[in-house]
Design a protein around this motif. Structure first.
Motif, PDB file in Angstrom:
ATOM      1  N   THR A  63      -9.295 -27.950  -0.554  1.00 27.07           N
ATOM      2  CA  THR A  63      -8.946 -28.299  -1.930  1.00 27.07           C
ATOM      3  C   THR A  63      -7.460 -28.603  -2.012  1.00 27.07           C
ATOM      4  O   THR A  63      -6.629 -27.827  -1.526  1.00 27.07           O
ATOM      5  CB  THR A  63      -9.279 -27.145  -2.892  1.00 27.07           C
ATOM      6  OG1 THR A  63     -10.687 -26.887  -2.839  1.00 27.07           O
ATOM      7  CG2 THR A  63      -8.888 -27.497  -4.323  1.00 27.07           C
ATOM      8  N   VAL A  64      -7.119 -29.725  -2.608  1.00 28.25           N
ATOM      9  CA  VAL A  64      -5.720 -30.102  -2.815  1.00 28.25           C
ATOM     10  C   VAL A  64      -5.374 -29.862  -4.279  1.00 28.25           C
ATOM     11  O   VAL A  64      -6.058 -30.359  -5.182  1.00 28.25           O
ATOM     12  CB  VAL A  64      -5.471 -31.577  -2.440  1.00 28.25           C
ATOM     13  CG1 VAL A  64      -4.045 -31.986  -2.801  1.00 28.25           C
ATOM     14  CG2 VAL A  64      -5.730 -31.791  -0.953  1.00 28.25           C
ATOM     15  N   ALA A  65      -4.340 -29.053  -4.500  1.00 30.26           N
ATOM     16  CA  ALA A  65      -3.873 -28.750  -5.857  1.00 30.26           C
ATOM     17  C   ALA A  65      -2.501 -29.382  -6.042  1.00 30.26           C
ATOM     18  O   ALA A  65      -1.506 -28.902  -5.497  1.00 30.26           O
ATOM     19  CB  ALA A  65      -3.816 -27.246  -6.075  1.00 30.26           C
ATOM     20  N   MET A  66      -2.454 -30.451  -6.787  1.00 32.96           N
ATOM     21  CA  MET A  66      -1.204 -31.183  -7.010  1.00 32.96           C
ATOM     22  C   MET A  66      -0.511 -30.660  -8.257  1.00 32.96           C
ATOM     23  O   MET A  66      -1.061 -30.700  -9.361  1.00 32.96           O
ATOM     24  CB  MET A  66      -1.509 -32.679  -7.164  1.00 32.96           C
ATOM     25  CG  MET A  66      -0.297 -33.536  -7.477  1.00 32.96           C
ATOM     26  SD  MET A  66       0.829 -33.644  -6.072  1.00 32.96           S
ATOM     27  CE  MET A  66       2.130 -34.652  -6.787  1.00 32.96           C
ATOM     28  N   GLU A  67       0.714 -30.146  -8.091  1.00 37.89           N
ATOM     29  CA  GLU A  67       1.511 -29.731  -9.242  1.00 37.89           C
ATOM     30  C   GLU A  67       2.153 -30.980  -9.840  1.00 37.89           C
ATOM     31  O   GLU A  67       2.891 -31.695  -9.154  1.00 37.89           O
ATOM     32  CB  GLU A  67       2.587 -28.743  -8.814  1.00 37.89           C
ATOM     33  CG  GLU A  67       3.412 -28.208  -9.969  1.00 37.89           C
ATOM     34  CD  GLU A  67       4.508 -27.264  -9.509  1.00 37.89           C
ATOM     35  OE1 GLU A  67       5.367 -26.916 -10.346  1.00 37.89           O
ATOM     36  OE2 GLU A  67       4.520 -26.901  -8.311  1.00 37.89           O
ATOM     37  N   PRO A  68       1.878 -31.271 -11.103  1.00 40.29           N
ATOM     38  CA  PRO A  68       2.376 -32.524 -11.692  1.00 40.29           C
ATOM     39  C   PRO A  68       3.898 -32.637 -11.614  1.00 40.29           C
ATOM     40  O   PRO A  68       4.622 -31.644 -11.704  1.00 40.29           O
ATOM     41  CB  PRO A  68       1.909 -32.436 -13.149  1.00 40.29           C
ATOM     42  CG  PRO A  68       0.773 -31.466 -13.131  1.00 40.29           C
ATOM     43  CD  PRO A  68       1.093 -30.480 -12.058  1.00 40.29           C
ATOM     44  N   ILE A  69       4.358 -33.855 -11.436  1.00 40.00           N
ATOM     45  CA  ILE A  69       5.794 -34.134 -11.435  1.00 40.00           C
ATOM     46  C   ILE A  69       6.278 -34.222 -12.886  1.00 40.00           C
ATOM     47  O   ILE A  69       5.696 -34.944 -13.705  1.00 40.00           O
ATOM     48  CB  ILE A  69       6.102 -35.448 -10.699  1.00 40.00           C
ATOM     49  CG1 ILE A  69       5.656 -35.355  -9.233  1.00 40.00           C
ATOM     50  CG2 ILE A  69       7.581 -35.785 -10.803  1.00 40.00           C
ATOM     51  CD1 ILE A  69       6.404 -34.335  -8.411  1.00 40.00           C
ATOM     52  N   VAL A  70       7.327 -33.480 -13.193  1.00 39.44           N
ATOM     53  CA  VAL A  70       7.927 -33.495 -14.537  1.00 39.44           C
ATOM     54  C   VAL A  70       9.389 -33.910 -14.404  1.00 39.44           C
ATOM     55  O   VAL A  70      10.136 -33.337 -13.602  1.00 39.44           O
ATOM     56  CB  VAL A  70       7.825 -32.116 -15.214  1.00 39.44           C
ATOM     57  CG1 VAL A  70       8.513 -32.148 -16.582  1.00 39.44           C
ATOM     58  CG2 VAL A  70       6.365 -31.696 -15.357  1.00 39.44           C
ATOM     59  N   TYR A  99      15.538 -48.597 -20.462  1.00 43.95           N
ATOM     60  CA  TYR A  99      15.070 -48.566 -19.080  1.00 43.95           C
ATOM     61  C   TYR A  99      13.963 -47.516 -18.956  1.00 43.95           C
ATOM     62  O   TYR A  99      13.696 -46.765 -19.905  1.00 43.95           O
ATOM     63  CB  TYR A  99      16.217 -48.233 -18.122  1.00 43.95           C
ATOM     64  CG  TYR A  99      17.304 -49.289 -18.102  1.00 43.95           C
ATOM     65  CD1 TYR A  99      17.355 -50.236 -17.094  1.00 43.95           C
ATOM     66  CD2 TYR A  99      18.278 -49.323 -19.105  1.00 43.95           C
ATOM     67  CE1 TYR A  99      18.345 -51.203 -17.075  1.00 43.95           C
ATOM     68  CE2 TYR A  99      19.268 -50.290 -19.098  1.00 43.95           C
ATOM     69  CZ  TYR A  99      19.296 -51.227 -18.075  1.00 43.95           C
ATOM     70  OH  TYR A  99      20.271 -52.187 -18.064  1.00 43.95           O
ATOM     71  N   GLU A 100      13.361 -47.477 -17.773  1.00 41.89           N
ATOM     72  CA  GLU A 100      12.341 -46.458 -17.512  1.00 41.89           C
ATOM     73  C   GLU A 100      12.630 -45.792 -16.175  1.00 41.89           C
ATOM     74  O   GLU A 100      12.761 -46.466 -15.148  1.00 41.89           O
ATOM     75  CB  GLU A 100      10.943 -47.083 -17.473  1.00 41.89           C
ATOM     76  CG  GLU A 100       9.834 -46.057 -17.255  1.00 41.89           C
ATOM     77  CD  GLU A 100       8.459 -46.684 -17.228  1.00 41.89           C
ATOM     78  OE1 GLU A 100       7.707 -46.490 -18.205  1.00 41.89           O
ATOM     79  OE2 GLU A 100       8.142 -47.376 -16.230  1.00 41.89           O
ATOM     80  N   ILE A 101      12.758 -44.473 -16.202  1.00 39.90           N
ATOM     81  CA  ILE A 101      12.898 -43.712 -14.962  1.00 39.90           C
ATOM     82  C   ILE A 101      11.501 -43.532 -14.362  1.00 39.90           C
ATOM     83  O   ILE A 101      10.554 -43.165 -15.069  1.00 39.90           O
ATOM     84  CB  ILE A 101      13.555 -42.347 -15.226  1.00 39.90           C
ATOM     85  CG1 ILE A 101      14.959 -42.539 -15.810  1.00 39.90           C
ATOM     86  CG2 ILE A 101      13.623 -41.529 -13.940  1.00 39.90           C
ATOM     87  CD1 ILE A 101      15.603 -41.249 -16.262  1.00 39.90           C
ATOM     88  N   VAL A 128       3.122 -45.267  -5.324  1.00 36.00           N
ATOM     89  CA  VAL A 128       2.219 -44.875  -6.409  1.00 36.00           C
ATOM     90  C   VAL A 128       3.016 -44.135  -7.471  1.00 36.00           C
ATOM     91  O   VAL A 128       3.727 -43.167  -7.175  1.00 36.00           O
ATOM     92  CB  VAL A 128       1.077 -43.986  -5.885  1.00 36.00           C
ATOM     93  CG1 VAL A 128       0.187 -43.532  -7.041  1.00 36.00           C
ATOM     94  CG2 VAL A 128       0.264 -44.735  -4.842  1.00 36.00           C
ATOM     95  N   LEU A 129       2.907 -44.574  -8.710  1.00 40.37           N
ATOM     96  CA  LEU A 129       3.665 -43.995  -9.812  1.00 40.37           C
ATOM     97  C   LEU A 129       3.069 -42.648 -10.208  1.00 40.37           C
ATOM     98  O   LEU A 129       1.892 -42.553 -10.565  1.00 40.37           O
ATOM     99  CB  LEU A 129       3.643 -44.959 -10.999  1.00 40.37           C
ATOM    100  CG  LEU A 129       4.547 -44.626 -12.191  1.00 40.37           C
ATOM    101  CD1 LEU A 129       6.010 -44.649 -11.761  1.00 40.37           C
ATOM    102  CD2 LEU A 129       4.303 -45.620 -13.325  1.00 40.37           C
ATOM    103  N   LEU A 130       3.904 -41.589 -10.155  1.00 43.18           N
ATOM    104  CA  LEU A 130       3.441 -40.248 -10.496  1.00 43.18           C
ATOM    105  C   LEU A 130       3.989 -39.754 -11.833  1.00 43.18           C
ATOM    106  O   LEU A 130       3.371 -38.904 -12.480  1.00 43.18           O
ATOM    107  CB  LEU A 130       3.843 -39.250  -9.399  1.00 43.18           C
ATOM    108  CG  LEU A 130       3.285 -39.505  -7.994  1.00 43.18           C
ATOM    109  CD1 LEU A 130       3.726 -38.392  -7.048  1.00 43.18           C
ATOM    110  CD2 LEU A 130       1.769 -39.614  -8.015  1.00 43.18           C
ATOM    111  N   ALA A 131       5.151 -40.247 -12.254  1.00 46.40           N
ATOM    112  CA  ALA A 131       5.731 -39.789 -13.524  1.00 46.40           C
ATOM    113  C   ALA A 131       6.749 -40.812 -14.012  1.00 46.40           C
ATOM    114  O   ALA A 131       7.359 -41.533 -13.211  1.00 46.40           O
ATOM    115  CB  ALA A 131       6.394 -38.423 -13.355  1.00 46.40           C
ATOM    116  N   THR A 132       6.930 -40.869 -15.340  1.00 46.75           N
ATOM    117  CA  THR A 132       7.926 -41.765 -15.949  1.00 46.75           C
ATOM    118  C   THR A 132       8.674 -41.030 -17.059  1.00 46.75           C
ATOM    119  O   THR A 132       8.199 -40.017 -17.590  1.00 46.75           O
ATOM    120  CB  THR A 132       7.262 -43.025 -16.542  1.00 46.75           C
ATOM    121  OG1 THR A 132       6.378 -42.627 -17.597  1.00 46.75           O
ATOM    122  CG2 THR A 132       6.501 -43.800 -15.480  1.00 46.75           C
ATOM    123  N   LEU A 133       9.850 -41.578 -17.414  1.00 47.91           N
ATOM    124  CA  LEU A 133      10.662 -41.011 -18.498  1.00 47.91           C
ATOM    125  C   LEU A 133      11.506 -42.141 -19.084  1.00 47.91           C
ATOM    126  O   LEU A 133      12.144 -42.887 -18.337  1.00 47.91           O
ATOM    127  CB  LEU A 133      11.560 -39.895 -17.961  1.00 47.91           C
ATOM    128  CG  LEU A 133      12.392 -39.129 -18.994  1.00 47.91           C
ATOM    129  CD1 LEU A 133      11.470 -38.276 -19.877  1.00 47.91           C
ATOM    130  CD2 LEU A 133      13.412 -38.241 -18.294  1.00 47.91           C
TER     131      LEU A 133
END
Length: 475
Positions: free
Chosen positions: A387-394, A456-458, A465-470
């Motif tokens: 099982t792979v548990a990915m902690e979300p990128i913040v 702009y977008e961070i 693969v895009l994991l998070a944006t700001l």
């Protein structure tokens, strides 16, 4: 998947004795030819059917005059018809031109009704009243929900003296059991061939004309294997008593391989030992020491290949986007791999090296995956779920960002090698500034704002693969 090039094991005699006091006469023989669709498959750029057709014609041309012979074919007229069996050449005194004419229009199309074809061949030979021989050439097993072994057993019980020989052409070692069952039920022999040369030899052996000479002037060689019963796919050592000559070889073959034919594995020997790789299919095999000039083996050794053993033990749960270690056991042969897979897709791999764990990298997403130990020929020896548990990128941005000035972006989550923090200009794609940061260096990401104010977008990416944006506003 791992194929062996195989041929017949010994002479298969067709002659049957006549009445007491009479001269021996050849039993009438019916050749049964596979014309199923799979016979379009090629060996060396030539279809199996063309190889079989040519080999049968040559075989019949070498038979003694007066041999009663006929030809039955199946699968040559209709695609999905299990009744498609036809006597294309009635039994008669040998006439090669008649056989050539019967073979010429045939083309592979349909299925493999082995049981029906053998039964029809026996009936055509009037097997209940006289000795009869059926020789079957097939490249596949029964595909019409019949039991050819039971059918042949019943035919033999009802017949006066029926013999059924079977030649498997370009078939897997794992498929030979059904063919062996047919041959045993028919008091005949099983022969296996993997190419044109071996098929010709198999047919010659059927007729009893493929004698193999003794190796002249050589002493016998006693063979030894260590271990005595190697695991499938593993390397093992072969030694022998006596001096070797340059050009001699040690071969490992199925017992059905003829003494004069090709072998499954061949290794040139110039020293007192050979390192041989066992096939991936467990079972009974034979080691042979062969003189460089040919002839019968100088020594043989019956050898059993045991099933390969392997295991993989990853942690039950691993963090996403991170490497993890897998404990494993197995043959570790050249070409063996340990994969992380999702369905049929391979996501990561490692070469199993004895003495160390395998290192794989989890994908940057949560889910259920499989760790697989696979041989170089694609055979899976062991699997284990992980099982792979990915902690979300913040992403977090502190304070205002001025154009052309340094700024930082904090990030948390499952950070991995190859991750990048960057920003994308929305208004002016040509704005200058440092636009990327390797996340593996640690948070926060240090960037330089563009020289043009605007929106702009961070972006945080893993292997594109895009994991998070700001959102980013530059003043």
């Amino acid at each position: 998947m791992y194929r062996l090039c195989l041929a017949a094991s010994a002479a298969l005699m067709l002659a049957a004795a006549g009445p007491a006091g009479a001269a021996t006469a050849p039993a009438p023989t019916m050749l049964v030819l596979d014309a199923s669709n799979s016979m379009w498959g090629q060996i060396g750029g030539v279809s199996k059917f063309d190889i079989a057709r040519k080999s049968l014609a040559s075989f019949v041309g070498a038979l003694p005059a007066g041999q009663p012979i006929g030809l039955t074919a199946y699968g040559h007229r209709r695609k999905d018809d299990c009744l498609d069996v036809e006597t294309v050449l009635p039994v008669g005194v040998l006439d090669k031109s008649r056989l050539d004419a019967a073979l010429k229009p045939l083309a592979p199309r349909g299925k493999t009704p082995l049981a029906r074809a053998i039964a029809q061949a026996a009936e055509t030979l009037d097997y209940k009243k006289q000795p009869a021989t059926v020789v079957v050439l097939t490249d596949g097993l029964e595909t019409c929900s019949a039991n050819p072994c039971a059918e042949v057993e019943q035919l033999v019980a009802q017949g006066r003296q029926l013999t059924v020989h079977i030649i498997g052409f370009d078939m897997r070692a794992t498929e030979r059991e059904q063919l062996r069952c047919i041959a045993q039920a028919g008091h005949g022999r099983l022969a296996l061939a993997g190419n044109a040369q071996e098929l010709a030899l198999a047919l010659a052996n059927v007729h009893g004309t493929a004698a193999v000479p003794e190796a002249a002037g050589r002493k016998s060689a006693a063979l030894h294997a260590a271990p005595a019963a190697p695991r499938a796919g593993a390397q093992f050592e072969v030694t022998w008593d006596g001096a070797a000559m340059d050009g001699d070889s040690v071969t490992l073959s199925l017992p059905e391989v003829p003494l004069g034919g090709g072998a499954g594995f061949s290794y040139l020997k110039k020293t007192g030992k050979a390192v041989v790789t066992a096939p991936e299919t467990p079972g009974a095999y034979e080691l042979r020491y062969l003189d460089k000039k040919g002839g019968k083996p100088l020594g043989t050794l019956a050898l059993t290949v045991e099933p390969a053993e392997a295991f993989v033990t990853p942690p039950p749960t691993v963090p996403g986007n991170k490497p993890f270690l897998v404990k494993w056991g197995g043959p570790a042969n050249r070409g063996d791999m340990i994969y992380l897979v999702e369905g049929k897709k391979q996501l990561a791999y490692a070469n199993p090296t004895k003495g160390s764990d395998a290192k794989l990298r989890a994908p940057a997403r949560s889910g259920e995956f499989e760790v697989v130990y696979q041989t170089q020929n694609g055979k899976v020896l062991a699997t284990q779920r992980v099982t792979v548990a990915m902690e979300p990128i913040v992403l977090r941005l502190a304070g205002l960002v001025a154009k052309g000035k340094p700024f930082t972006v904090a990030f948390t989550g499952s950070v991995g090698d190859g991750d990048v923090v960057s920003y994308t200009p929305v208004v002016d794609p040509h704005a200058s500034g440092r636009t990327y940061y390797n996340a593996i260096a640690g948070s926060p990401a240090k960037l330089v704002a563009p020289t043009v104010a605007g929106k702009y977008e961070i972006q945080y990416k893993n292997d594109g693969v895009l994991l998070a944006t700001l959102p980013l506003i530059v003043q």
